[in-house]
Scaffold this motif. Structure first.
Motif, PDB file in Angstrom:
ATOM      1  N   GLU A 187     -64.181  30.277  55.983  1.00 56.51           N
ATOM      2  CA  GLU A 187     -65.239  30.476  54.997  1.00 56.51           C
ATOM      3  C   GLU A 187     -64.980  31.781  54.269  1.00 56.51           C
ATOM      4  OE1 GLU A 187     -69.098  30.190  56.690  1.00 56.51           O
ATOM      5  OE2 GLU A 187     -68.746  28.216  57.598  1.00 56.51           O
ATOM      6  N   LEU A 188     -64.366  31.663  53.094  1.00 56.42           N
ATOM      7  CA  LEU A 188     -64.022  32.826  52.289  1.00 56.42           C
ATOM      8  C   LEU A 188     -64.172  32.487  50.809  1.00 56.42           C
ATOM      9  CD1 LEU A 188     -60.736  34.397  53.759  1.00 56.42           C
ATOM     10  CD2 LEU A 188     -62.973  35.485  53.606  1.00 56.42           C
ATOM     11  N   PRO A 189     -64.499  33.464  49.971  1.00 55.07           N
ATOM     12  CA  PRO A 189     -64.454  33.228  48.526  1.00 55.07           C
ATOM     13  C   PRO A 189     -63.002  33.090  48.084  1.00 55.07           C
ATOM     14  CG  PRO A 189     -64.965  35.525  48.989  1.00 55.07           C
ATOM     15  CD  PRO A 189     -65.004  34.804  50.296  1.00 55.07           C
ATOM     16  N   PRO A 190     -62.742  32.412  46.961  1.00 56.52           N
ATOM     17  CA  PRO A 190     -61.360  32.169  46.510  1.00 56.52           C
ATOM     18  C   PRO A 190     -60.527  33.432  46.413  1.00 56.52           C
ATOM     19  CG  PRO A 190     -62.910  30.916  45.190  1.00 56.52           C
ATOM     20  CD  PRO A 190     -63.729  31.811  46.058  1.00 56.52           C
ATOM     21  N   GLU A 191     -61.130  34.545  45.951  1.00 56.03           N
ATOM     22  CA  GLU A 191     -60.376  35.779  45.783  1.00 56.03           C
ATOM     23  C   GLU A 191     -59.848  36.302  47.119  1.00 56.03           C
ATOM     24  OE1 GLU A 191     -62.690  34.821  42.410  1.00 56.03           O
ATOM     25  OE2 GLU A 191     -63.361  35.156  44.489  1.00 56.03           O
ATOM     26  N   ASP A 192     -60.670  36.216  48.182  1.00 57.02           N
ATOM     27  CA  ASP A 192     -60.205  36.636  49.508  1.00 57.02           C
ATOM     28  C   ASP A 192     -59.249  35.622  50.106  1.00 57.02           C
ATOM     29  OD1 ASP A 192     -61.502  39.077  49.655  1.00 57.02           O
ATOM     30  OD2 ASP A 192     -63.360  38.201  50.393  1.00 57.02           O
ATOM     31  N   ALA A 193     -59.418  34.357  49.725  1.00 54.93           N
ATOM     32  CA  ALA A 193     -58.530  33.311  50.241  1.00 54.93           C
ATOM     33  C   ALA A 193     -57.091  33.548  49.795  1.00 54.93           C
ATOM     34  CB  ALA A 193     -59.011  31.942  49.782  1.00 54.93           C
ATOM     35  N   ILE A 194     -56.906  34.284  48.687  1.00 54.53           N
ATOM     36  CA  ILE A 194     -55.553  34.622  48.248  1.00 54.53           C
ATOM     37  C   ILE A 194     -54.879  35.489  49.306  1.00 54.53           C
ATOM     38  CG2 ILE A 194     -54.215  35.898  46.531  1.00 54.53           C
ATOM     39  CD1 ILE A 194     -56.338  35.133  44.472  1.00 54.53           C
ATOM     40  N   GLY A 195     -55.610  36.492  49.804  1.00 51.93           N
ATOM     41  CA  GLY A 195     -55.060  37.348  50.853  1.00 51.93           C
ATOM     42  C   GLY A 195     -54.780  36.574  52.121  1.00 51.93           C
ATOM     43  N   LEU A 196     -55.660  35.630  52.441  1.00 53.81           N
ATOM     44  CA  LEU A 196     -55.451  34.809  53.640  1.00 53.81           C
ATOM     45  C   LEU A 196     -54.254  33.884  53.454  1.00 53.81           C
ATOM     46  CD1 LEU A 196     -56.570  34.254  56.442  1.00 53.81           C
ATOM     47  CD2 LEU A 196     -58.092  32.534  55.458  1.00 53.81           C
ATOM     48  N   LEU A 197     -54.049  33.447  52.233  1.00 51.71           N
ATOM     49  CA  LEU A 197     -52.872  32.634  51.928  1.00 51.71           C
ATOM     50  C   LEU A 197     -51.606  33.444  52.171  1.00 51.71           C
ATOM     51  CD1 LEU A 197     -51.626  30.028  50.753  1.00 51.71           C
ATOM     52  CD2 LEU A 197     -51.919  31.021  48.471  1.00 51.71           C
TER      53      LEU A 197
END
Length: 546
Positions: A449-459
């Motif tokens: 559960e993350l906003p798209p902008e943070d999901a970039i870092g998780l990617l």
């Protein structure tokens, strides 16, 4: 969520079932589901349901065919409505007749009925349809009803003293009165049962069965397919003992539309009656007029399942294996088929037509947690953790064993030749706190559960740690959250982390919204080489044509 069904009023078994396997309940929130203690799905398309909450409130929702919701009106409802007359009463037994009508018994022994009443199956002496539950009192005064059963248009009740009562449609003798005249009020089924103590009752569409305390089985009513198991196909107007089961002590009997199953106290399974869909499990589609033993090569059977609105059969073995046969999602399965289900109820939720419940499910929410629930609960718990990560000056508490089991990166890290294996605190500086915490939480829950902008870092993290499933989840989050303002930043991230599918998606979005995207700050802050590549690629796609 554990469920405690009962074969008779004295035998209960704890099992696990997910109520949302029945589509009606999938509409409810986890909070609403947590209040449910008993549930029953019924109807010609499994599109009606009744449930009882922890405070003994009764709710109903669905199609409301023939007023079977008992809400006092004929309106269908997708939002559960309270059945006020049953408020505070503890429900112990509930049954649906495909006519359709409903019978319900309470802990105090009261019997309620409602729904279709064209043949007096509600037992109130009339043929007026029941729009709300009505107490059935005629001939049952001072008697405590413990179990109910419905055929298509007839009804049965079992009392705490072992007496069986029947009423309603009687064209084939299913009421057991000795005639074929309809019975407008409950009448005791006597004849062979006069001096017997019944412990269980079931109905087929137009047939009736009872098990007595010494394990004998009696049947009466329609017998055109041999569903009474008497060795012939003649209807019976009064109870007849199944002599083919002599010497066996039957513990449980269930009836399908026109077939029956019996389970003995030694775990042996017998089947008889109609077999058009292979519901007897004999390996063919021939009807059986007398009980035949099936699943002889399997281990001990501990539970059997069928209901009169389906042609489906199921059984559970001592080790927990669940088998199904008969009509299963349109297929005719003529031999018991081993499933991966944990209980027979799952068979009916997923493969019966209609996908009704074959019994009233008792839902017992206790303190028991599944492995997945326990793991989720223990994430970031300093009391049980044996390791903590420090990210941006904040701690995340974890368990080495879980990380080693769930992630190859940590499995390698915690080998004895890595320094980290000896540390109680591991510093992380290449990722932000929200990103690293989400990653660790994913290892405990399988969710992100993350906003798209943070999901970039998780990617980025998923790419570094070779976590392909997490990488796909991040791409999914980014796709769902793409906007004109962040589209070019997301495209840049997709290129940087070699996520080809995501790159194509972001590129197409940017092209489709080219004018708006090129006016954002992100577009002009992007790396020059990426900007050139984008312009060239967009040009080849015809993005700049007039």
């Amino acid at each position: 969520m554990s469920f405690t069904p009962s074969f008779t009023q004295t035998c209960t078994v704890s099992i696990m079932v997910d109520l949302t396997k029945w589509p009606l309940f999938s509409l409810m929130s986890p909070q609403e589901l947590s209040t449910i203690r008993k549930a029953y799905v019924f109807g010609t398309s499994a599109n009606e349901a009744i449930y009882i909450t922890s405070d003994d409130e009764v709710y109903a929702f669905g199609l409301n065919c023939s007023n079977c919701l008992g809400t006092g009106d004929s309106q269908c409802t997708i939002v559960p409505k309270k059945v006020d007359i049953l408020s505070g009463r503890k429900v112990v037994s509930l049954s649906y007749g495909s006519g359709p009508h409903i019978l319900l018994a309470t802990e105090d022994g009261e019997l309620f009925a409602w729904g279709h009443n064209g043949y007096s199956q509600l037992g109130n002496g009339t043929t007026n349809q029941g729009v709300a539950p009505v107490l059935v009192s005629a001939t049952l005064l001072n008697r405590k009803v413990t179990e109910v059963a419905c055929g298509s248009h007839h009804s049965m009740a079992l009392t705490d003293s072992g007496e069986v009562y029947a009423w309603g449609y009687n064209n084939c003798g299913q009421v057991g009165s000795g005639s074929t005249a309809n019975q407008p009020t409950p009448r005791r089924v006597s004849s062979c049962l006069q001096n017997r103590v019944a412990v269980s009752i079931v109905c087929g569409q137009t047939s009736s069965l009872a098990v007595v305390d010494n394990g004998e089985v009696y049947g009466w009513g329609y017998n055109g397919n041999g569903q009474l198991g008497l060795g012939n196909n003649g209807n019976q107007l009064t109870p007849c003992r199944l002599v083919a089961l002599q010497g066996l002590c039957v513990q449980q009997v269930v009836s399908g539309y026109a077939h029956s199953l019996a389970l003995t106290d030694e775990g042996l399974l017998y089947a008889w009656g109609a077999n058009t869909y292979g519901q007897l499990g004999t390996g063919n589609k021939s009807n059986q007029l007398s009980p035949v033993q099936i699943m002889t090569e399997k281990e001990r059977i501990v539970e059997i399942a069928a209901c009169h609105s389906t042609h489906t059969s199921a059984a559970k073995t001592q080790s927990g294996q669940v088998y199904m046969w008969g009509q299963c999602r349109g297929q005719s399965i003529i031999l018991p088929y081993l499933t991966h289900f944990g209980c027979t109820d799952d068979v009916f939720a997923c493969f019966a037509t209609p996908s009704v419940m074959w019994r009233l499910l008792s839902v017992d929410y206790d303190d028991y947690l599944t492995v997945a629930q326990s793991l989720k609960k223990e994430f970031d718990n300093p009391e049980t953790a044996d390791l903590k990560f420090c990210v941006d000056g904040k701690y995340i508490y974890v368990h080495k064993a879980v990380l080693k089991i769930r992630c190859e990166h940590f499995r390698s890290m915690f080998q004895s030749h890595w320094n980290e294996d000896l540390k109680e605190v591991i510093e992380i500086d290449q990722f932000s706190f929200p990103v690293y915490r989400s990653f660790l939480e994913f290892l405990y829950t399988d969710n992100v559960e993350l906003p798209p902008e943070d999901a970039i870092g998780l990617l980025d993290l998923a790419t570094s740690y070779c976590e392909n499933r997490l990488k796909r989840l991040c791409q999914h989050i980014i796709k769902r959250g793409i906007t004109v303002d962040n589209a070019f930043s997301l495209l840049s991230a997709a290129v940087r982390y070699d996520a080809e599918d995501l790159e194509d998606f972001c590129f197409k979005f940017c092209v489709n919204h080219l004018t708006e995207v090129t006016q954002t700050a992100a577009f002009w802050q992007i790396d020059g080489n990426l900007l050139k590549d984008f312009i060239c690629r967009a040009s080849r796609c015809g993005a700049f044509r007039n």
